[in-house]
Motif scaffolding. Structure first.
Motif, PDB file in Angstrom:
ATOM      1  N   PHE A   1       0.800  -1.232   0.000  1.00 12.68           N
ATOM      2  CA  PHE A   1       0.000   0.000   0.000  1.00 12.68           C
ATOM      3  C   PHE A   1       0.835   1.286   0.000  1.00 12.68           C
ATOM      4  O   PHE A   1       0.624   2.156  -0.856  1.00 12.68           O
ATOM      5  N   PRO A   2       1.810   1.465   0.915  1.00  9.07           N
ATOM      6  CA  PRO A   2       2.571   2.725   0.894  1.00  9.07           C
ATOM      7  C   PRO A   2       3.529   2.841  -0.297  1.00  9.07           C
ATOM      8  O   PRO A   2       4.087   3.908  -0.547  1.00  9.07           O
ATOM      9  N   LEU A   3       3.702   1.762  -1.058  1.00 16.62           N
ATOM     10  CA  LEU A   3       4.634   1.768  -2.188  1.00 16.62           C
ATOM     11  C   LEU A   3       3.951   2.000  -3.534  1.00 16.62           C
ATOM     12  O   LEU A   3       4.636   2.160  -4.549  1.00 16.62           O
ATOM     13  N   ILE A   4       2.622   2.037  -3.550  1.00 16.42           N
ATOM     14  CA  ILE A   4       1.873   2.100  -4.809  1.00 16.42           C
ATOM     15  C   ILE A   4       2.326   3.239  -5.709  1.00 16.42           C
ATOM     16  O   ILE A   4       2.573   3.036  -6.900  1.00 16.42           O
ATOM     17  N   LYS A   5       2.467   4.434  -5.175  1.00 19.52           N
ATOM     18  CA  LYS A   5       2.839   5.570  -6.033  1.00 19.52           C
ATOM     19  C   LYS A   5       4.227   5.393  -6.629  1.00 19.52           C
ATOM     20  O   LYS A   5       4.513   5.892  -7.713  1.00 19.52           O
ATOM     21  N   TYR A   6       5.108   4.657  -5.954  1.00 21.51           N
ATOM     22  CA  TYR A   6       6.456   4.427  -6.476  1.00 21.51           C
ATOM     23  C   TYR A   6       6.452   3.398  -7.608  1.00 21.51           C
ATOM     24  O   TYR A   6       7.288   3.459  -8.510  1.00 21.51           O
TER      25      TYR A   6
END
Length: 85
Positions: A48-53
């Protein structure tokens, strides 16, 4: 981008270790919240916290291993990996 720092700060994990080269990463995450979660739910939590990357191609791939503290003790003892902070 510091994947380890990002995961630790955004998820407040008990322990997280990240190895990476180029845009490919390996994550070992240890947290009591993983108790009772399916492996898919555990991985979703890490992703989830890596999606934009992923979306902007800063990350190409992530290999994820998740453990509860008890699972980690058993796994690290069998695999001689107890040095992860």
């Amino acid at each position: 981008m510091k994947v380890q720092q990002l995961l630790k700060e955004s998820l407040n994990l008990e322990k997280v270790h990240v190895n990476g080269q180029d845009r490919n990463y390996e994550v070992i995450a240890i947290d009591i919240r993983f108790s009772g979660m399916t492996s898919v739910k555990r991985q979703q939590l890490i992703y989830f916290p890596l999606i934009k990357y992923f979306q902007n191609n800063d990350i190409h791939s992530v290999s994820i291993k998740t453990f509860t503290p008890d699972e980690w003790v058993n796994y690290s003892t069998l695999n001689c990996l107890s040095g992860i902070n």
